[in-house]
Scaffold this motif. Structure first.
Motif, PDB file in Angstrom:
ATOM      1  N   GLU A 200     -65.328 -67.799  50.813  1.00 31.75           N
ATOM      2  CA  GLU A 200     -66.388 -68.774  51.064  1.00 31.75           C
ATOM      3  C   GLU A 200     -67.160 -68.440  52.336  1.00 31.75           C
ATOM      4  O   GLU A 200     -68.382 -68.553  52.392  1.00 31.75           O
ATOM      5  CB  GLU A 200     -65.789 -70.178  51.168  1.00 31.75           C
ATOM      6  CG  GLU A 200     -65.207 -70.693  49.867  1.00 31.75           C
ATOM      7  CD  GLU A 200     -64.355 -71.929  50.074  1.00 31.75           C
ATOM      8  OE1 GLU A 200     -64.494 -72.542  51.152  1.00 31.75           O
ATOM      9  OE2 GLU A 200     -63.569 -72.269  49.187  1.00 31.75           O
ATOM     10  N   VAL A 205     -71.066 -69.912  52.809  1.00 30.95           N
ATOM     11  CA  VAL A 205     -70.971 -71.341  52.569  1.00 30.95           C
ATOM     12  C   VAL A 205     -71.145 -72.043  53.912  1.00 30.95           C
ATOM     13  O   VAL A 205     -70.497 -71.682  54.896  1.00 30.95           O
ATOM     14  CB  VAL A 205     -69.609 -71.705  51.938  1.00 30.95           C
ATOM     15  CG1 VAL A 205     -69.472 -73.207  51.791  1.00 30.95           C
ATOM     16  CG2 VAL A 205     -69.456 -71.008  50.590  1.00 30.95           C
ATOM     17  N   ARG A 210     -67.824 -76.483  54.266  1.00 28.36           N
ATOM     18  CA  ARG A 210     -66.436 -76.043  54.431  1.00 28.36           C
ATOM     19  C   ARG A 210     -65.608 -77.103  55.136  1.00 28.36           C
ATOM     20  O   ARG A 210     -64.434 -77.308  54.826  1.00 28.36           O
ATOM     21  CB  ARG A 210     -66.382 -74.733  55.235  1.00 28.36           C
ATOM     22  CG  ARG A 210     -66.686 -73.494  54.426  1.00 28.36           C
ATOM     23  CD  ARG A 210     -66.067 -72.258  55.070  1.00 28.36           C
ATOM     24  NE  ARG A 210     -66.362 -72.156  56.481  1.00 28.36           N
ATOM     25  CZ  ARG A 210     -67.437 -71.589  56.994  1.00 28.36           C
ATOM     26  NH1 ARG A 210     -68.342 -71.081  56.186  1.00 28.36           N
ATOM     27  NH2 ARG A 210     -67.637 -71.529  58.301  1.00 28.36           N
ATOM     28  N   SER A 261     -66.951 -74.685  47.872  1.00 28.78           N
ATOM     29  CA  SER A 261     -66.743 -73.246  47.823  1.00 28.78           C
ATOM     30  C   SER A 261     -68.009 -72.539  47.387  1.00 28.78           C
ATOM     31  O   SER A 261     -69.006 -73.164  47.009  1.00 28.78           O
ATOM     32  CB  SER A 261     -65.597 -72.914  46.858  1.00 28.78           C
ATOM     33  OG  SER A 261     -66.029 -73.106  45.514  1.00 28.78           O
ATOM     34  N   ALA A 262     -67.937 -71.217  47.385  1.00 29.79           N
ATOM     35  CA  ALA A 262     -69.074 -70.409  46.949  1.00 29.79           C
ATOM     36  C   ALA A 262     -69.289 -70.504  45.451  1.00 29.79           C
ATOM     37  O   ALA A 262     -70.323 -70.071  44.943  1.00 29.79           O
ATOM     38  CB  ALA A 262     -68.845 -68.948  47.349  1.00 29.79           C
TER      39      ALA A 262
END
Length: 591
Positions: A200, A205, A210, A261-262
């Motif tokens: 991530e 991100v 996060r 998350s990504a």
């Protein structure tokens, strides 16, 4: 239902802890950077939890000479690689050494690109490893005022690496190991403890997203509904909680975690997560219960970040008007005379398309003039075109129109074949004349008509049942549902020996559902359709029925019968022609 606090989740919650990951730190030397360049040396260090597990090093004899400038840079000469193994020997040995590892490289696209290309050249399957690029990590965590750039030599010197990189593969790989460990120590201070967290971070991100991933810790590993909220003040400065987004999942913790998350790419969801001040959860006994609760919450709160299912109550119906010579009218509400209504449709355009199909099939009048059963009225161009029986003239058209109304009612109530057959001759002529676009429009209309017929009857059928108790096998037991007038009234999960007992408890505790007027389901049509779809899945067992769950066999035909009714004996040839038209750029939908 409780607001999940912002807390650091455990490592087990969020993925593979970095101390448990086996990294293969690799570096390559090549004849250059072009696509025709070849590998001249492979060096790698396998490491886990700070401990070196093994090293790999080999020169590789390239297919082309090493340019003089590269020889000076790396110190690898043509004489040194003359007796070295070729790529078809060296690469499989390295693949065995690195199997199952997370690949690490400094400027990974360069090294991993050469490895992938080598696999393709040798017809070896590419293992698609997880890749960590120490350059990308360094750019995320190293301030510009601390290091002037993110070159390997700069970072190795800054972190005091035990090996000085010198453009030889194994030395550079050893230096990269030290840089990797130093960077992991840095990101650990930022709350990055798992491989997923590291991915991530390198995927950029945002830190605020996060920081909220700890919300997922409170979510259960079970099916259920989740909703993001924003706590604020209303216009009168009173506390107000707004539901921003509602979703459902078979695994709440994993699904909620993905929003931070990504993996989440939707821009509006990024905005939603930024605005949200918390997320709440409701664990459900079954996946169907989660689907239904999601629909009900969306209908109740109309969250601004949800797009689907927000207009469950906005539906259009076709109605046969109550007058001397009935006609079709699109309405938004069903009266108690439900037999004269058919649908629903999700848009006015869809309803008008279906009305056109019926009018063309049975020559039902299309005008909106209020006609008298005693005094004739002037006819219109549709009679001359043969598209209306002209009951307005009070001649033979009166009886013909009455038959048309009966045919429409029959098509709605029990048999859709008349509508499909009515278009057969016209469709045959259109295909024969290679007018594929018009044929496509016609078949599309008929497909929509057929789909509406199926929807109409499958929902009416479960709405007519006072109670259905059904069970479906799932991992570890059975999902049990009590359905009353199409509405999910109770949901439970039972281990195999307890199915009957749990089903009895579910019935006893199920919500009371009053039958609505007009044969409609006691819920939205979208909920009834979800319930019907579950009932029709393979493996579902009916434990008890109170009512008749059935619909006419000719109201919704299977695909092969549908094509036969529409195209007749010429179905294979006509379908072939339609496919030919589609292949040559025509707009066409094959039934």
């Amino acid at each position: 239902m409780s607001l999940a606090p912002v807390a650091q989740p455990s490592f087990d919650d969020l993925g593979t802890h970095l101390s448990q990951v086996t990294f293969c730190v690799v570096d390559l030397e090549t004849t250059g950077g072009g696509k025709d360049s070849c590998i001249t040396e492979i060096g790698a260090v396998k490491v886990r939890g700070g401990e070196i597990l093994g090293e790999f090093q080999t020169l590789v004899r390239p297919e082309v000479p090493i340019p003089p400038m590269i020889q000076v840079l790396t110190g690898i000469t043509n004489q040194m690689v003359a007796s070295a193994p070729r790529l078809d020997d060296a690469l499989p040995r390295f693949a065995t050494f690195s199997a199952g590892c997370v690949m690490v490289a400094h400027n990974a696209p360069f090294d991993i690109g050469f490895l992938r290309r080598g696999h393709e050249l040798l017809s070896l399957p590419w293992p698609r490893p997880h890749v960590v690029d120490t350059v990308a990590v360094a750019r995320q965590v190293m301030p510009a005022e601390e290091v002037r750039n993110c070159k390997l030599s700069t970072l190795a010197a800054h972190f005091g690496a035990t090996t000085i990189p010198n453009h030889r593969a194994l030395s550079d790989a050893r230096a990269t190991v030290d840089v990797l460990h130093a960077l992991l120590e840095r990101v650990g201070n930022l709350g990055v403890h798992t491989l997923e967290d590291l991915s991530e971070m390198t995927a950029r991100v945002s830190p605020d997203r996060r920081a909220k991933r700890g919300w997922a810790k409170a979510a259960p590993e079970a099916p259920g509904v989740y909703w993001f909220v924003h706590d604020g003040l209303d216009a009168d400065q009173r506390p107000r909680t707004e539901v921003l987004y509602v979703g459902k999942s078979t695994h709440l913790r994993r699904r909620v975690r993905s929003y931070f998350s990504a993996a989440e790419k939707r821009s509006r969801i990024h905005e939603m997560v930024r605005v949200a001040t918390g997320v709440q959860f409701l664990e459900c006994a079954t996946s169907l219960e989660a689907e239904v609760r999601e629909l009900r919450m969306i209908a109740s709160h109309s969250p601004r970040y949800n797009r689907r299912s927000k207009n469950q109550h906005r539906q259009i119906w076709l109605k046969l008007t109550r007058e001397a010579f009935p006609r079709l009218s699109a309405v938004r509400r069903v009266t108690d005379e439900s037999a004269t209504h058919w649908g629903p449709f999700t848009s006015m355009d869809a309803a008008q398309e279906a009305a056109m199909v019926l009018q063309e099939a049975f020559r039902l009048r299309q005008c909106t003039t209020r006609l008298s059963a005693r005094t004739p009225s002037a006819d219109c161009a549709l009679r001359e075109m043969g598209r209306c029986s002209a009951p307005c003239l009070l001649g033979d058209g009166v009886a013909a129109h009455a038959v048309a109304v009966e045919e429409v009612q029959r098509a709605w109530d029990s048999d859709a074949r008349g509508v499909l057959r009515s278009a057969r001759e016209r469709l045959t002529k259109l295909v024969a004349a290679e007018r594929y676009e018009e044929a496509g429009v016609l078949t599309s209309r008929l497909q929509h008509f057929h789909a509406t017929s199926v929807r109409h009857h499958r929902v009416r059928s479960i709405a007519a049942c006072r109670q259905l108790v059904a069970a479906a096998p799932v991992a570890g037991g059975w999902d049990i549902h009590v359905i009353r007038h199409g509405r999910l009234a109770a949901a439970s999960f039972a281990r195999t020996p307890m199915v009957q007992a749990v089903a009895a408890e579910a019935v006893a505790s199920a919500a009371t559902v009053v039958a609505p007027p007009g044969g409609m389901p006691a819920c939205t049509h979208e909920e009834a359709e979800r319930v019907a779809a579950w009932l029709e899945t393979p493996g579902v067992r009916l434990l008890d029925t109170d009512g008749e769950w059935s619909w006419p066999v000719n109201a919704g035909l299977p695909a092969d019968r549908l094509a036969g009714e529409l195209l007749g004996d010429a179905a294979p040839a006509l379908v072939s022609d339609l496919e030919f038209g589609a292949a040559h750029g025509q707009s066409v939908h094959v039934v």
